[in-house]
Enzyme design. Structure first.
Site, PDB file in Angstrom:
ATOM      1  N   GLY A 139       2.661  -2.804   8.257  1.00  0.00           N
ATOM      2  CA  GLY A 139       2.992  -3.019   9.656  1.00  0.00           C
ATOM      3  C   GLY A 139       4.487  -3.263   9.815  1.00  0.00           C
ATOM      4  N   THR A 156       0.828  -1.210   0.000  1.00  0.00           N
ATOM      5  CA  THR A 156       0.000   0.000   0.000  1.00  0.00           C
ATOM      6  C   THR A 156       0.858   1.255   0.000  1.00  0.00           C
ATOM      7  N   GLU A 164      -6.220  -5.962   3.893  1.00  0.00           N
ATOM      8  CA  GLU A 164      -6.278  -7.177   3.079  1.00  0.00           C
ATOM      9  C   GLU A 164      -7.392  -7.107   2.058  1.00  0.00           C
TER      10      GLU A 164
HETATM   11  C1  LIG Z   1       4.420 -19.243   9.682  1.00  0.00           C
HETATM   12  C2  LIG Z   1       3.356 -18.973  10.656  1.00  0.00           C
HETATM   13  C3  LIG Z   1       2.116 -18.380  10.006  1.00  0.00           C
HETATM   14  C4  LIG Z   1       1.266 -17.690  11.027  1.00  0.00           C
HETATM   15  C5  LIG Z   1      -0.075 -17.240  10.478  1.00  0.00           C
HETATM   16  C6  LIG Z   1      -0.954 -16.962  11.632  1.00  0.00           C
HETATM   17  C7  LIG Z   1      -2.168 -16.192  11.319  1.00  0.00           C
HETATM   18  C8  LIG Z   1      -2.840 -15.797  12.559  1.00  0.00           C
HETATM   19  C9  LIG Z   1      -3.782 -14.670  12.504  1.00  0.00           C
HETATM   20  C10 LIG Z   1      -3.599 -13.595  11.513  1.00  0.00           C
HETATM   21  C11 LIG Z   1      -4.030 -12.295  12.038  1.00  0.00           C
HETATM   22  C12 LIG Z   1      -4.354 -11.332  10.942  1.00  0.00           C
HETATM   23  C13 LIG Z   1      -3.294 -10.273  10.810  1.00  0.00           C
HETATM   24  C14 LIG Z   1      -3.449  -9.635   9.472  1.00  0.00           C
HETATM   25  C15 LIG Z   1      -2.518  -8.476   9.279  1.00  0.00           C
HETATM   26  C16 LIG Z   1      -2.764  -7.925   7.900  1.00  0.00           C
HETATM   27  C17 LIG Z   1      -2.196  -6.577   7.752  1.00  0.00           C
HETATM   28  C18 LIG Z   1      -2.683  -5.997   6.443  1.00  0.00           C
HETATM   29  C19 LIG Z   1      -2.006  -6.207   5.286  1.00  0.00           C
HETATM   30  C20 LIG Z   1      -2.520  -5.599   4.055  1.00  0.00           C
HETATM   31  O1  LIG Z   1      -3.522  -4.913   4.018  1.00  0.00           O
HETATM   32  S1  LIG Z   1      -1.579  -5.978   2.680  1.00  0.00           S
HETATM   33  C21 LIG Z   1      -2.341  -5.065   1.364  1.00  0.00           C
HETATM   34  C22 LIG Z   1      -3.706  -5.645   0.996  1.00  0.00           C
HETATM   35  N1  LIG Z   1      -4.199  -4.994  -0.178  1.00  0.00           N
HETATM   36  C23 LIG Z   1      -5.191  -5.511  -0.932  1.00  0.00           C
HETATM   37  O2  LIG Z   1      -5.799  -6.507  -0.618  1.00  0.00           O
HETATM   38  C24 LIG Z   1      -5.496  -4.764  -2.195  1.00  0.00           C
HETATM   39  C25 LIG Z   1      -6.893  -5.050  -2.694  1.00  0.00           C
HETATM   40  N2  LIG Z   1      -6.959  -4.919  -4.140  1.00  0.00           N
HETATM   41  C26 LIG Z   1      -6.893  -6.033  -4.958  1.00  0.00           C
HETATM   42  O3  LIG Z   1      -6.800  -7.144  -4.533  1.00  0.00           O
HETATM   43  C27 LIG Z   1      -6.978  -5.796  -6.437  1.00  0.00           C
HETATM   44  O4  LIG Z   1      -6.537  -4.561  -6.809  1.00  0.00           O
HETATM   45  C28 LIG Z   1      -8.423  -6.000  -6.957  1.00  0.00           C
HETATM   46  C29 LIG Z   1      -8.757  -7.450  -6.847  1.00  0.00           C
HETATM   47  C30 LIG Z   1      -9.352  -5.172  -6.138  1.00  0.00           C
HETATM   48  C31 LIG Z   1      -8.566  -5.526  -8.397  1.00  0.00           C
HETATM   49  O5  LIG Z   1      -7.425  -5.895  -9.065  1.00  0.00           O
HETATM   50  P1  LIG Z   1      -7.431  -5.742 -10.650  1.00  0.00           P
HETATM   51  O6  LIG Z   1      -8.110  -4.473 -11.013  1.00  0.00           O
HETATM   52  O7  LIG Z   1      -6.077  -5.982 -11.141  1.00  0.00           O
HETATM   53  O8  LIG Z   1      -8.294  -6.986 -11.032  1.00  0.00           O
HETATM   54  P2  LIG Z   1      -9.644  -7.010 -11.801  1.00  0.00           P
HETATM   55  O9  LIG Z   1     -10.753  -6.603 -10.903  1.00  0.00           O
HETATM   56  O10 LIG Z   1      -9.479  -6.293 -13.107  1.00  0.00           O
HETATM   57  O11 LIG Z   1      -9.720  -8.594 -12.065  1.00  0.00           O
HETATM   58  C32 LIG Z   1      -8.809  -9.155 -13.001  1.00  0.00           C
HETATM   59  C33 LIG Z   1      -8.882 -10.650 -12.827  1.00  0.00           C
HETATM   60  O12 LIG Z   1      -8.009 -11.015 -11.746  1.00  0.00           O
HETATM   61  C34 LIG Z   1      -8.708 -11.802 -10.817  1.00  0.00           C
HETATM   62  N3  LIG Z   1      -8.127 -11.556  -9.514  1.00  0.00           N
HETATM   63  C35 LIG Z   1      -8.001 -10.372  -8.884  1.00  0.00           C
HETATM   64  N4  LIG Z   1      -7.387 -10.537  -7.702  1.00  0.00           N
HETATM   65  C36 LIG Z   1      -7.113 -11.863  -7.595  1.00  0.00           C
HETATM   66  C37 LIG Z   1      -6.476 -12.663  -6.587  1.00  0.00           C
HETATM   67  N5  LIG Z   1      -6.025 -12.138  -5.438  1.00  0.00           N
HETATM   68  N6  LIG Z   1      -6.327 -13.986  -6.815  1.00  0.00           N
HETATM   69  C38 LIG Z   1      -6.807 -14.524  -7.970  1.00  0.00           C
HETATM   70  N7  LIG Z   1      -7.433 -13.827  -8.967  1.00  0.00           N
HETATM   71  C39 LIG Z   1      -7.565 -12.507  -8.757  1.00  0.00           C
HETATM   72  C40 LIG Z   1     -10.127 -11.348 -10.933  1.00  0.00           C
HETATM   73  O13 LIG Z   1     -10.995 -12.337 -10.416  1.00  0.00           O
HETATM   74  C41 LIG Z   1     -10.242 -11.178 -12.427  1.00  0.00           C
HETATM   75  O14 LIG Z   1     -10.395 -12.434 -13.025  1.00  0.00           O
HETATM   76  P3  LIG Z   1     -11.331 -12.557 -14.311  1.00  0.00           P
HETATM   77  O15 LIG Z   1     -11.246 -14.006 -14.682  1.00  0.00           O
HETATM   78  O16 LIG Z   1     -10.735 -11.618 -15.334  1.00  0.00           O
HETATM   79  O17 LIG Z   1     -12.681 -12.122 -13.891  1.00  0.00           O
HETATM   80  C1  LIG Z   2      -4.770  -1.807  10.381  1.00  0.00           C
HETATM   81  C2  LIG Z   2      -4.238  -1.815   8.950  1.00  0.00           C
HETATM   82  C3  LIG Z   2      -3.086  -2.519   8.645  1.00  0.00           C
HETATM   83  C4  LIG Z   2      -2.584  -2.498   7.345  1.00  0.00           C
HETATM   84  N1  LIG Z   2      -1.426  -3.186   7.069  1.00  0.00           N
HETATM   85  C5  LIG Z   2      -0.919  -3.144   5.820  1.00  0.00           C
HETATM   86  C6  LIG Z   2       0.304  -3.824   5.513  1.00  0.00           C
HETATM   87  O1  LIG Z   2       0.919  -4.433   6.385  1.00  0.00           O
HETATM   88  N2  LIG Z   2       0.787  -3.765   4.243  1.00  0.00           N
HETATM   89  C7  LIG Z   2       0.127  -3.085   3.248  1.00  0.00           C
HETATM   90  O2  LIG Z   2       0.610  -3.066   2.110  1.00  0.00           O
HETATM   91  N3  LIG Z   2      -1.050  -2.431   3.500  1.00  0.00           N
HETATM   92  C8  LIG Z   2      -1.576  -2.446   4.763  1.00  0.00           C
HETATM   93  N4  LIG Z   2      -2.757  -1.795   5.029  1.00  0.00           N
HETATM   94  C9  LIG Z   2      -3.392  -0.991   3.977  1.00  0.00           C
HETATM   95  C10 LIG Z   2      -4.650  -1.664   3.445  1.00  0.00           C
HETATM   96  O3  LIG Z   2      -4.319  -2.786   2.682  1.00  0.00           O
HETATM   97  C11 LIG Z   2      -5.443  -0.633   2.612  1.00  0.00           C
HETATM   98  O4  LIG Z   2      -5.864   0.390   3.474  1.00  0.00           O
HETATM   99  C12 LIG Z   2      -6.653  -1.295   1.967  1.00  0.00           C
HETATM  100  O5  LIG Z   2      -6.224  -2.154   0.923  1.00  0.00           O
HETATM  101  C13 LIG Z   2      -7.658  -0.266   1.416  1.00  0.00           C
HETATM  102  O6  LIG Z   2      -7.060   0.536   0.450  1.00  0.00           O
HETATM  103  P1  LIG Z   2      -7.113   2.135   0.587  1.00  0.00           P
HETATM  104  O7  LIG Z   2      -6.674   2.471   1.953  1.00  0.00           O
HETATM  105  O8  LIG Z   2      -6.400   2.684  -0.576  1.00  0.00           O
HETATM  106  O9  LIG Z   2      -8.655   2.486   0.495  1.00  0.00           O
HETATM  107  P2  LIG Z   2      -9.425   3.012  -0.825  1.00  0.00           P
HETATM  108  O10 LIG Z   2      -9.426   1.950  -1.856  1.00  0.00           O
HETATM  109  O11 LIG Z   2      -8.918   4.349  -1.176  1.00  0.00           O
HETATM  110  O12 LIG Z   2     -10.921   3.079  -0.209  1.00  0.00           O
HETATM  111  C14 LIG Z   2     -11.596   4.304  -0.014  1.00  0.00           C
HETATM  112  C15 LIG Z   2     -13.028   4.113  -0.495  1.00  0.00           C
HETATM  113  O13 LIG Z   2     -13.001   3.915  -1.914  1.00  0.00           O
HETATM  114  C16 LIG Z   2     -13.817   2.807  -2.265  1.00  0.00           C
HETATM  115  N5  LIG Z   2     -13.331   2.159  -3.493  1.00  0.00           N
HETATM  116  C17 LIG Z   2     -12.056   1.970  -3.872  1.00  0.00           C
HETATM  117  N6  LIG Z   2     -11.992   1.294  -5.031  1.00  0.00           N
HETATM  118  C18 LIG Z   2     -13.275   1.041  -5.417  1.00  0.00           C
HETATM  119  C19 LIG Z   2     -13.888   0.370  -6.518  1.00  0.00           C
HETATM  120  N7  LIG Z   2     -13.163  -0.196  -7.507  1.00  0.00           N
HETATM  121  N8  LIG Z   2     -15.241   0.294  -6.555  1.00  0.00           N
HETATM  122  C20 LIG Z   2     -15.989   0.825  -5.559  1.00  0.00           C
HETATM  123  N9  LIG Z   2     -15.483   1.498  -4.490  1.00  0.00           N
HETATM  124  C21 LIG Z   2     -14.136   1.595  -4.425  1.00  0.00           C
HETATM  125  C22 LIG Z   2     -13.670   1.864  -1.066  1.00  0.00           C
HETATM  126  O14 LIG Z   2     -14.772   0.959  -1.002  1.00  0.00           O
HETATM  127  C23 LIG Z   2     -13.683   2.849   0.102  1.00  0.00           C
HETATM  128  O15 LIG Z   2     -15.016   3.125   0.475  1.00  0.00           O
HETATM  129  C24 LIG Z   2      -3.261  -1.786   6.324  1.00  0.00           C
HETATM  130  C25 LIG Z   2      -4.438  -1.079   6.630  1.00  0.00           C
HETATM  131  C26 LIG Z   2      -4.923  -1.091   7.935  1.00  0.00           C
HETATM  132  C27 LIG Z   2      -6.194  -0.330   8.259  1.00  0.00           C
END
Ligand SMILES: CCCCCCCCCCCCCCCCC/C=C/C(=O)SCCNC(=O)CCNC(=O)[C@H](O)C(C)(C)COP(=O)(O)OP(=O)(O)OC[C@H]1O[C@@H](n2cnc3c(N)ncnc32)[C@H](O)[C@@H]1OP(=O)(O)O
Ligand SMILES: Cc1cc2nc3c(=O)[nH]c(=O)nc-3n(C[C@H](O)[C@H](O)[C@H](O)COP(=O)(O)OP(=O)(O)OC[C@H]3O[C@@H](n4cnc5c(N)ncnc54)[C@H](O)[C@@H]3O)c2cc1C
Length: 634
Positions: A189, A150, A407
Site C-alpha cells: 500500500g 510481497t 497479512e
Molecule cells: C502508531 C499507530 C498504530 C495504529 C495501528 C492501528 C490499527 C488499526 C487498524 C488496522 C487496519 C488493518 C490494515 C491492514 C493493512 C495491511 C496491508 C497488508 C500488508 C501485507 O499483506 S504485508 C505482507 C504479509 N505477508 C505475509 O503475511 C506472508 C505470509 N507468509 C508467512 O508468514 C511465512 O512465509 C509462513 C509462516 C507462511 C511460512 O514461513 P516459513 O516457510 O519460513 O516457515 P515454516 O512454515 O517453515 O515455519 C518455520 C518456523 O517458523 C515459525 N514461524 C513462521 N512464521 C512466524 C512468525 N510470524 N512468528 C513466529 N514464528 C513464526 C513457525 O511456527 C515454525 O516454527 P517451528 O517451531 O519450526 O514449527
Molecule cells: C488489499 C491487499 C493489501 C496488501 N498490502 C500489502 C502490503 O502493504 N505489503 C505487502 O508486502 N503485501 C501486501 N499485500 C500482499 C499480501 O500480503 C499477499 O497477497 C498475501 O500474503 C498472499 O500471498 P500471494 O498473493 O502470493 O498468494 P499465494 O500464496 O500465491 O496464494 C495463492 C493460493 O496458493 C495457496 N498456497 C500458497 N502457499 C501454500 C501452502 N504452503 N500450502 C497450501 N496452499 C498454499 C494459497 O492458499 C492460495 O489459495 C496485500 C494484499 C492485498 C489483497
C-alpha cells in the site's frame, strides 16, 4: 420552533422498554466509560469539520480524483492530530481502521501503511540508533513509509522472495536489486504514489551466503520533488539494514530468525479488531433495515410484517450479531497476549512467541473469514437495496474479504496453526493457549448441553481433530511417505484441527468474559443469550467435527436445534437495542439503510439523485449512440 426529529415508527417501537442499559454495553465495547467519552469527543472533533466531507459521492469520481481526494483528507486529518481531544495514538488508531477513519476516507487511507506497518517495523526491529534517526522523522511526517515485502511472484513464501540485498564490505553498503520481473515489489500500500521510503524485505547475502529475509530501510523518492530516485525501478542503492545483524562485516544471527516477521504478527492482531468493527457496521445496517422493511404476508390478511419477524431473517442476522461480541472479546484477549509476549521478547524471553504466532494466525484467519461470510449474509438479508453501492455493503465486504488474503493468506495461516498444534500435542510442551492439548482429556465422555457442557464439546473436538490429523500423518509415515508429502496429504485434516482450535479460543473467551465481567443482571442476561446462541450456532454448523470427536447423539443435536430457535425468538426483541449499543454514528455506517432514524426510503431516493446520470433527463450518449441505432433499422 425545534424541528421534530423523524424516527421511523417501527424503530421507535423497537426501542421502547429496552430491558438493559445500552450505555453499559457501549462502555464494555469501548473499554470503559472514559474511553466512550474520549471516542465521542474525537468523533465530534473529526466529523464536524466541513472540509472532511465529500462534495460528491466517491463512487462517481475517477481513479485519480479518488486518490487525490482521499490524500487531501488524509493530510488534513494529520494536521488535526495535534489538536485532537483524544491524544495522538488513540486518534491514529481510530483514523487508521474501519471505524471513524472509514467515515472520512471511504476509499482507503493513503497514509495507513505508514502507521500500521512502517512505524511498527521501525519500533519492532530497528536498533536504538536507527529508531533515534527515523522514528521522530516518521512521527513528524517528514517521511512517508510503507512495508514492501510481497513481490509479483511471491507473497506467501517469504523464503522464496527474490529481492536481494548484497553486503559490500569494501563500501559497507548493501546493494538491493530485483533480479527479475517476478521480484518486483507488488501490492504494498502507498508504494505507487504516496510513500517516499519503504521497509523492504530482501534476502540478505554476505560473503556469498544467503542469510534469509531481513528488513531494509530504502529511500524511494526525492524528499523535495517526490521523483523516484535514480534506478529505483530495478536497482536500489544505499539501503540500510534495519536491526543490526552486520557487525564490522560479519553476520550475527538473530536469536530467532522469525523476529523479522514481527510486524506481520502485530497487524494480524489488530486486523481481528478491525474486521469486527466492519462486522458491527454490517450487522447494524442490516438489523435496522430489517425492522424498517415490511414485506410479504406472515399471517394471512395481516399487514406486511417487519422482515425481522421471519425466523429465517433472525437466523441470518442474530448469529453475526452475537459474533461481534465473541470476536471483540477474543481480540481483546489476543491483544493482551501480544503485549505480554512483546514485553517478554524485548527482555530476550521468546517463550511466548510460538503461542503468539499460533494464536494470531488462528484468530486472524477465523475472524476475517467468518466476518466476510457474515457481511455477505447481512448484504443479502437486505434484498435489492443491499446490493446498492450506497448501502455500503460492497465497500465493507471489500475491506473485510481483503483481510482473508493480506497479512498471510488464510489457508497458509491455518497450516501454520496446525504445525503449532501438532508440535504442542506431540511434544506435550509449551502451549499457553493450547493447554488442553497437554495431557489426556479427563472426565466422562457423556454430553450435557449446558453452556459448560457445550464448551467441553468444543475442547473435545479441538483435541480430537488434532489427534485425527496426527493419525493421518503417522499413517502416511508408515507408508513410507516423506514428511513434506505426508503433511500435504493431511492438509484437510490439519486445517479442520486448526479451525476447531480457533473456535475453541473464541468460545472460551466469550464464556470466560461473561464469568469475569462486572455486568448488571440485564446485560449479563442478554449477553449470555447471545453467547449461548453463538456457540450452539457454530456447533450446529460444524456438527460433523463433534460427532467425530465426542459422544454427541442425534437426540443431543435435536435438543440443541430447539434451544437455538428458542434463543432466536428470545433475542429478536432486543436486536435494535443491541446494535444501538454499538453507538455507531450514521457517518460511520455511511448507509441510508442503517441510519439511526430509519428514514430509509427518503435517504435512498436522495442518494440516487446524486448520480451524475440523474442530473439530466437525456444523457448526451443517447444522441451519439442510441438514436443512430434506433434509426438504423437493423
Ligand atoms: C502508531 C499507530 C498504530 C495504529 C495501528 C492501528 C490499527 C488499526 C487498524 C488496522 C487496519 C488493518 C490494515 C491492514 C493493512 C495491511 C496491508 C497488508 C500488508 C501485507 O499483506 S504485508 C505482507 C504479509 N505477508 C505475509 O503475511 C506472508 C505470509 N507468509 C508467512 O508468514 C511465512 O512465509 C509462513 C509462516 C507462511 C511460512 O514461513 P516459513 O516457510 O519460513 O516457515 P515454516 O512454515 O517453515 O515455519 C518455520 C518456523 O517458523 C515459525 N514461524 C513462521 N512464521 C512466524 C512468525 N510470524 N512468528 C513466529 N514464528 C513464526 C513457525 O511456527 C515454525 O516454527 P517451528 O517451531 O519450526 O514449527
Ligand atoms: C488489499 C491487499 C493489501 C496488501 N498490502 C500489502 C502490503 O502493504 N505489503 C505487502 O508486502 N503485501 C501486501 N499485500 C500482499 C499480501 O500480503 C499477499 O497477497 C498475501 O500474503 C498472499 O500471498 P500471494 O498473493 O502470493 O498468494 P499465494 O500464496 O500465491 O496464494 C495463492 C493460493 O496458493 C495457496 N498456497 C500458497 N502457499 C501454500 C501452502 N504452503 N500450502 C497450501 N496452499 C498454499 C494459497 O492458499 C492460495 O489459495 C496485500 C494484499 C492485498 C489483497
Amino acid at each position: 420552533m425545534s424541528k421534530e426529529i423523524y424516527e421511523n415508527p417501527d424503530l421507535k417501537k423497537e426501542r421502547q422498554n429496552c430491558p438493559f442499559n445500552k450505555e453499559e454495553i457501549t462502555h464494555l465495547l469501548d473499554g470503559g466509560k472514559e474511553k466512550t467519552i474520549e471516542r465521542k469527543q474525537l468523533e465530534n472533533y473529526i466529523l464536524s469539520d466541513e472540509q472532511l466531507k465529500d462534495a460528491v459521492p466517491m463512487e462517481y469520481l475517477s481513479h485519480a480524483d479518488k486518490y487525490a481526494e482521499e490524500l487531501r483528507k488524509a493530510c488534513l486529518l494529520m494536521h488535526k492530530l495535534a489538536d485532537s481531544p483524544a491524544g495522538q495514538v488513540p486518534t491514529l488508531r481510530a483514523l487508521m481502521g474501519a471505524g471513524l477513519g472509514s467515515a472520512v476516507l471511504k476509499e482507503g487511507n493513503p497514509l495507513a501503511l505508514h502507521y500500521v506497518m512502517f512505524i511498527p517495523a521501525l519500533m519492532g526491529q530497528g536498533t536504538i540508533d536507527q529508531q533515534a534517526k527515523w522514528l521522530e522523522k516518521a512521527y513528524n511526517l517528514n517521511m512517508i513509509g510503507t512495508y514492501a515485502q510481497t513481490e509479483l511472484g511471491h507473497g506467501t513464501f517469504l523464503r522464496g522472495l527474490e529481492t536481494r540485498a548484497t553486503y559490500d564490505p569494501k563500501t559497507q553498503e548493501f546493494i538491493l536489486e530485483s533480479p527479475s520481473l517476478t521480484a518486483y515489489k507488488w501490492w504494498p500500500g502507498s508504494l505507487g504514489k504516496t510513500a517516499n521510503y519503504a521497509v523492504v524485505m530482501a534476502q540478505l547475502y554476505t560473503k556469498g551466503k544467503c542469510e534469509g529475509t531481513h528488513p531494509f530501510m530504502v529511500q524511494l523518492r526525492d524528499e523535495e520533488t517526490h521523483e523516484p530516485l535514480p534506478g529505483i525501478v530495478n536497482m536500489w542503492l544505499n539501503p540500510v539494514c534495519i536491526s543490526s545483524y552486520i557487525h564490522y562485516g560479519t553476520y550475527v544471527k538473530p536469536t530467532n530468525s522469525k523476529l523479522s516477521y514481527a510486524t506481520m504478527v502485530f497487524v494480524r492482531v489488530v486486523v481481528c479488531q478491525d474486521v469486527t468493527t466492519n462486522l458491527r457496521k454490517a450487522v447494524t445496517i442490516a438489523t435496522r433495515y430489517s425492522c424498517v422493511r415490511r414485506q410479504s404476508e406472515l399471517k394471512p390478511g395481516d399487514r406486511e410484517p417487519q422482515v425481522m419477524d421471519y425466523q429465517a431473517q433472525q437466523n441470518k442476522l442474530l448469529p453475526p450479531l452475537a459474533a461481534t461480541f465473541a470476536f471483540q472479546l477474543a481480540a481483546d484477549h489476543l491483544w493482551n497476549l501480544y503485549h505480554t509476549a512483546n514485553n517478554n521478547i524485548e527482555q530476550g524471553d521468546l517463550e511466548l512467541l510460538p503461542d503468539l504466532h499460533g494464536l494470531s494466525c488462528a484468530l486472524k484467519a477465523l475472524c476475517s473469514s467468518e466476518a466476510a461470510n457474515f457481511v455477505e449474509v447481512c448484504r443479502q438479508s437486505c434484498g435489492g437495496h443491499g446490493y446498492m453501492s450506497c448501502s455500503n455493503f460492497p465497500r465493507i465486504y471489500g475491506q473485510v474479504t481483503a483481510a482473508e488474503t493480506y497479512e498471510g493468506e488464510n489457508t497458509v495461516l491455518w497450516l501454520q496453526v496446525a504445525r503449532y498444534l501438532v508440535k504442542t500435542r506431540k511434544e506435550q510442551s509449551g502451549g499457553l493457549s493450547v493447554k488442553y492439548l497437554i495431557g489426556e482429556e479427563k472426565g466422562p465422555k457423556t454430553v450435557d448441553t449446558t453452556l459448560e457442557g457445550i464448551v467441553k464439546l468444543y475442547r473435545r473436538a479441538a483435541v480430537g481433530l488434532v489427534d485425527v490429523a496426527i493419525a493421518e500423518l503417522d499413517k502416511s509415515g508408515r507408508k513410507g511417505e516423506a514428511p513434506h508429502d505426508a503433511w500435504n496429504h493431511a492438509a484437510v485434516y490439519l486445517i479442520k484441527a486448526a479451525q476447531a482450535h480457533a473456535r475453541l479460543f473464541v468460545v472460551e473467551s466469550f464464556v470466560d468474559s461473561l464469568k469475569e465481567g462486572k455486568l448488571s443482571a440485564p446485560v449479563r442476561t442478554v449477553l449470555s443469550q447471545l453467547c449461548e446462541l453463538f456457540i450452539i450456532y457454530w456447533l450446529l454448523e460444524r456438527s460433523g467435527d463433534f460427532f467425530l470427536c465426542s459422544n454427541l447423539t442425534k437426540q443431543d443435536l435435536l435438543l440443541l436445534n430447539s434451544k437455538y430457535v428458542e434463543l432466536l425468538a428470545a433475542i429478536r426483541p432486543q436486536a435494535v437495542n443491541l446494535v444501538d449499543s454499538f453507538d455507531l454514528r450514521d457517518e460511520v455506517l455511511n448507509s441510508p439503510l442503517g441510519c439511526w432514524d430509519g428514514n430509509v426510503y427518503q435517504r435512498l431516493f436522495d442518494e440516487a439523485a446524486k448520480s451524475p446520470l440523474n442530473q439530466s433527463n437525456v444523457h448526451e450518449s443517447f444522441h451519439k449512440y442510441l438514436k443512430p441505432l434506433l434509426k438504423s433499422n437493423l
